[in-house]
Design a protein around this motif. Structure first.
Motif, PDB file in Angstrom:
ATOM      1  N   SER A  24     -28.809 -53.153  20.202  1.00 43.72           N
ATOM      2  CA  SER A  24     -28.963 -51.768  20.594  1.00 43.72           C
ATOM      3  C   SER A  24     -28.618 -51.793  22.195  1.00 43.72           C
ATOM      4  O   SER A  24     -28.319 -52.839  22.722  1.00 43.72           O
ATOM      5  N   LEU A  25     -28.581 -50.667  22.688  1.00 43.06           N
ATOM      6  CA  LEU A  25     -28.466 -50.742  24.406  1.00 43.06           C
ATOM      7  C   LEU A  25     -29.209 -51.618  25.108  1.00 43.06           C
ATOM      8  O   LEU A  25     -28.838 -51.887  26.277  1.00 43.06           O
ATOM      9  N   ASP A  45     -25.768 -46.614  21.681  1.00 41.03           N
ATOM     10  CA  ASP A  45     -26.281 -47.228  20.474  1.00 41.03           C
ATOM     11  C   ASP A  45     -25.243 -46.970  19.362  1.00 41.03           C
ATOM     12  O   ASP A  45     -24.853 -45.674  19.177  1.00 41.03           O
ATOM     13  N   LEU A  46     -25.029 -47.879  18.668  1.00 41.00           N
ATOM     14  CA  LEU A  46     -23.973 -47.708  17.657  1.00 41.00           C
ATOM     15  C   LEU A  46     -24.399 -46.914  16.468  1.00 41.00           C
ATOM     16  O   LEU A  46     -25.839 -46.811  16.379  1.00 41.00           O
ATOM     17  N   GLY A  50     -30.689 -48.469  17.049  1.00 40.11           N
ATOM     18  CA  GLY A  50     -31.351 -47.973  18.032  1.00 40.11           C
ATOM     19  C   GLY A  50     -31.683 -46.545  17.980  1.00 40.11           C
ATOM     20  O   GLY A  50     -32.361 -46.373  16.824  1.00 40.11           O
ATOM     21  N   GLY A  51     -31.624 -45.696  18.888  1.00 35.93           N
ATOM     22  CA  GLY A  51     -31.648 -44.225  18.580  1.00 35.93           C
ATOM     23  C   GLY A  51     -30.681 -43.577  17.781  1.00 35.93           C
ATOM     24  O   GLY A  51     -30.836 -42.282  18.046  1.00 35.93           O
ATOM     25  N   SER A  52     -29.551 -44.195  17.606  1.00 32.24           N
ATOM     26  CA  SER A  52     -28.464 -43.305  17.101  1.00 32.24           C
ATOM     27  C   SER A  52     -28.429 -42.993  15.531  1.00 32.24           C
ATOM     28  O   SER A  52     -28.882 -44.230  14.825  1.00 32.24           O
ATOM     29  N   GLY A 163     -25.645 -47.297   8.467  1.00 30.71           N
ATOM     30  CA  GLY A 163     -25.154 -47.521   9.576  1.00 30.71           C
ATOM     31  C   GLY A 163     -24.681 -48.932   9.938  1.00 30.71           C
ATOM     32  O   GLY A 163     -23.438 -48.788  10.280  1.00 30.71           O
ATOM     33  N   TYR A 164     -25.224 -49.910   9.422  1.00 30.18           N
ATOM     34  CA  TYR A 164     -24.825 -51.504   9.702  1.00 30.18           C
ATOM     35  C   TYR A 164     -23.688 -51.523   8.937  1.00 30.18           C
ATOM     36  O   TYR A 164     -22.560 -51.920   9.249  1.00 30.18           O
TER      37      TYR A 164
END
Length: 365
Positions: A24-25, A45-46, A50-52, A163-164
């Motif tokens: 994350s960031l 964040d990708l 994180g928070g995305s 997402g990953y």
């Protein structure tokens, strides 16, 4: 738009920091304090990290488009960019597809191509089926040359599987090997010597292909160099980023008086131990004293030469003889200052000062 965080002065030059896959960031936290002194820093964040939230991305170009959207929302028309691994790939893609937006580029533990597409599609399939948990042990061995940092592994464990996996699919299609010569932004390439994911050979390919690129190899760093070697990476970035050298009034005056070569060397040698002192002299000596309107620079050079002679600071005297020439003093006028110093500071001090000045003036002829 991607989840992001802004730090640093509102009028600082924009700098975007891109994370590695699975992080994350927070990956950039060791560098944040030093970079945010000068830059307006945007960390993101990708998708699915994180928070995305997860997003329907299929290529690195899709990720780059999300970064552009995010940077636009922050008011960044143009920006410096540094990214780790897939974050570096996003930066290269931005520099290729949107060259007018990228002022400078740093690719850290990154590549022009991350292996065979089949391996990425297989990882995406495994994560979609079982989440990121099964990746933790093998990833820790790739990420860290030193002890694993649990907070970063927690980011991987918490990543959204879709997402990953979508980022894995994007990496499978990424290949800019044939386009490297088209990157025109000033570029720094950083390799971790102990990086099994993108070994130094990947960095050398980038540096050989990108015109004028600088290559730095960090001993004791695996794939997450910002975590493994935070101070060395910070120093490399500060030496690379042009805005750090010119953004503040003090730094501009320092460069005008002492010259680019001297200041570049001083910045490159900066460590976490000396950084606050370098910041102090830039802000106070050069940003407040040398910029005051009461004396012109010629006069300030005369005063400075005399003080250095009086205290026997001969190394700094050599530096300021060169500065005096830049400030408009002639060799004869410098000689008059040293002669005046002989009366009030002592003949031995002036004798040593004349020897230093003679050497410097001969070098400058």
């Amino acid at each position: 738009m991607l989840h992001h965080r802004l730090d640093g002065p509102a009028d600082g030059e924009p700098l975007i920091l891109g994370p590695s896959l699975g992080t994350s960031l927070r990956l950039w936290e060791p560098q944040l304090a030093a970079l945010a002194r000068t830059f307006r820093v945007l960390r993101f964040d990708l998708p699915g990290h994180g928070g995305s939230p997860a997003a329907p991305v299929a290529t690195v170009e899709d990720l780059a488009a999300l970064v552009l959207e995010t940077s636009g929302a922050a008011g960044f028309d143009t920006f410096h960019y540094a990214g780790v691994s897939i974050g570096g790939a996003i930066g290269a893609t931005l520099a290729l597809r949107h060259p007018g937006r990228v002022r400078s580029l740093a690719m850290v533990c990154s590549s022009a191509r991350f292996g065979e597409p089949a391996s990425w599609h297989e990882r995406a399939r495994l994560v979609r089926a079982g989440g990121t948990g099964p990746l933790l042990e093998s990833t820790a061995a790739r990420w860290f040359a030193g002890p694993p940092q649990q907070a970063l592994l927690d980011d991987l464990a918490a990543a959204d599987p879709e997402g990953y996996a979508a980022c894995c699919d994007a990496l499978a299609t990424y290949d800019v090997r044939a386009e490297l010569a088209a990157i025109k932004a000033p570029t720094l390439v950083v390799a971790g010597r102990d990086d099994p994911a993108t070994p130094p050979a990947h960095a050398r390919e980038l540096a050989d292909g990108i015109p004028g690129a600088t290559l730095v190899e960090l001993a004791g760093a695996a794939h997450l160099a910002p975590a493994d070697q935070p101070e060395r990476l910070t120093a490399a970035l500060l030496a690379h980023l042009p805005a750090h050298l010119t953004a503040t009034p003090g730094m501009r005056v320092r460069r005008e008086v002492l010259g680019d070569a001297h200041v570049d060397r001083a910045v490159a040698r900066t460590t976490s131990f000396t950084r606050d002192f370098q910041d102090f002299i830039t802000r106070y000596a050069w940003g407040e004293i040398w910029t005051r309107p009461g004396l012109d620079r010629r006069t300030r050079s005369c005063v400075t030469l005399t003080a250095l002679v009086a205290h026997g600071h001969l190394d700094e005297l050599a530096m300021h003889v060169r500065a005096a020439l830049r400030n408009g003093l002639t060799p004869d006028e410098i000689g008059e200052v040293l002669l005046q110093s002989a009366v009030y500071c002592g003949v031995p001090a002036a004798n040593a000062a004349f020897a230093v000045a003679q050497r410097v003036l001969s070098e400058e002829e």
